[in-house]
Design a protein around this motif. Structure first.
Motif, mmCIF file in Angstrom:
data_model
loop_
_atom_site.group_PDB
_atom_site.id
_atom_site.type_symbol
_atom_site.label_atom_id
_atom_site.label_comp_id
_atom_site.label_asym_id
_atom_site.label_seq_id
_atom_site.Cartn_x
_atom_site.Cartn_y
_atom_site.Cartn_z
ATOM 1 N N LYS A 158 2.913 -7.053 -90.402
ATOM 2 C CA LYS A 158 3.175 -7.737 -89.590
ATOM 3 C C LYS A 158 4.701 -7.943 -89.041
ATOM 4 C CE LYS A 158 0.893 -10.041 -93.192
ATOM 5 N NZ LYS A 158 0.067 -11.091 -93.900
ATOM 6 N N ILE A 159 3.450 -8.448 -87.524
ATOM 7 C CA ILE A 159 4.451 -8.916 -86.783
ATOM 8 C C ILE A 159 4.734 -9.965 -85.731
ATOM 9 C CG2 ILE A 159 6.425 -8.227 -83.971
ATOM 10 C CD1 ILE A 159 5.563 -5.293 -85.521
ATOM 11 N N GLU A 160 5.468 -10.724 -85.466
ATOM 12 C CA GLU A 160 5.383 -12.636 -85.261
ATOM 13 C C GLU A 160 6.184 -11.710 -83.667
ATOM 14 O OE1 GLU A 160 6.727 -16.396 -85.771
ATOM 15 O OE2 GLU A 160 4.875 -16.274 -87.322
ATOM 16 N N LEU A 161 5.178 -12.415 -82.194
ATOM 17 C CA LEU A 161 6.247 -11.731 -81.243
ATOM 18 C C LEU A 161 5.622 -13.173 -80.262
ATOM 19 C CD1 LEU A 161 6.441 -9.768 -78.983
ATOM 20 C CD2 LEU A 161 4.211 -9.349 -78.423
ATOM 21 N N HIS A 162 6.633 -13.654 -79.974
ATOM 22 C CA HIS A 162 6.263 -14.537 -78.934
ATOM 23 C C HIS A 162 7.095 -14.412 -77.468
ATOM 24 C CE1 HIS A 162 7.155 -17.877 -82.848
ATOM 25 N NE2 HIS A 162 7.747 -16.852 -83.112
ATOM 26 N N ARG A 163 5.951 -15.164 -76.258
ATOM 27 C CA ARG A 163 6.319 -14.787 -75.395
ATOM 28 C C ARG A 163 5.955 -15.894 -74.587
ATOM 29 N NH1 ARG A 163 5.420 -9.095 -73.626
ATOM 30 N NH2 ARG A 163 7.028 -8.183 -75.120
ATOM 31 N N ALA A 164 7.145 -16.589 -73.770
ATOM 32 C CA ALA A 164 6.931 -18.152 -73.383
ATOM 33 C C ALA A 164 6.331 -18.789 -74.404
ATOM 34 C CB ALA A 164 6.065 -18.215 -72.098
ATOM 35 N N ASN A 165 5.375 -19.687 -74.074
ATOM 36 C CA ASN A 165 4.701 -20.809 -75.054
ATOM 37 C C ASN A 165 3.668 -19.864 -76.188
ATOM 38 O OD1 ASN A 165 6.579 -22.688 -74.162
ATOM 39 N ND2 ASN A 165 4.873 -23.123 -72.384
ATOM 40 N N ASP A 166 3.493 -18.468 -75.725
ATOM 41 C CA ASP A 166 2.609 -17.984 -76.574
ATOM 42 C C ASP A 166 3.089 -17.003 -77.159
ATOM 43 O OD1 ASP A 166 0.221 -18.894 -74.865
ATOM 44 O OD2 ASP A 166 0.699 -17.014 -73.214
#
Length: 82
Positions: free
Chosen positions: A4-12
């Motif tokens: 499981k990976i949680e990726l944050h890009r800007a507000n997404d």
């Protein structure tokens, strides 16, 4: 291996869950495409790079018409003026 990976890009925020892992298996070209969010479709990268390359070649061709050359002649005189 992370599953499981949680990726944050800007507000997404994207939650990525690995459902299957194969060591040294073959991978299709589209496996790593970024997921389509809403109705916005990313451009086809191969077509985009071809368009960029074609544009650069056209610019280079135009530059040939406006490019020039410069030459310098150097004259040396002896003490007698010859």
């Amino acid at each position: 291996m992370p599953h499981k990976i949680e990726l944050h890009r800007a507000n997404d925020k994207y939650n990525i869950e690995v459902s299957r892992a194969v060591i040294n298996g073959t991978v299709g070209e589209r496996v790593f495409d970024f997921p389509i969010k809403s109705q916005v479709k990313l451009p086809d990268l191969k077509a985009l790079f071809k368009e960029i390359d074609d544009n650069q070649k056209a610019i280079d061709k135009l530059k040939e018409n406006y490019a020039g050359s410069q030459s310098e002649d150097e004259t040396e005189f002896e003490a007698t003026g010859a």
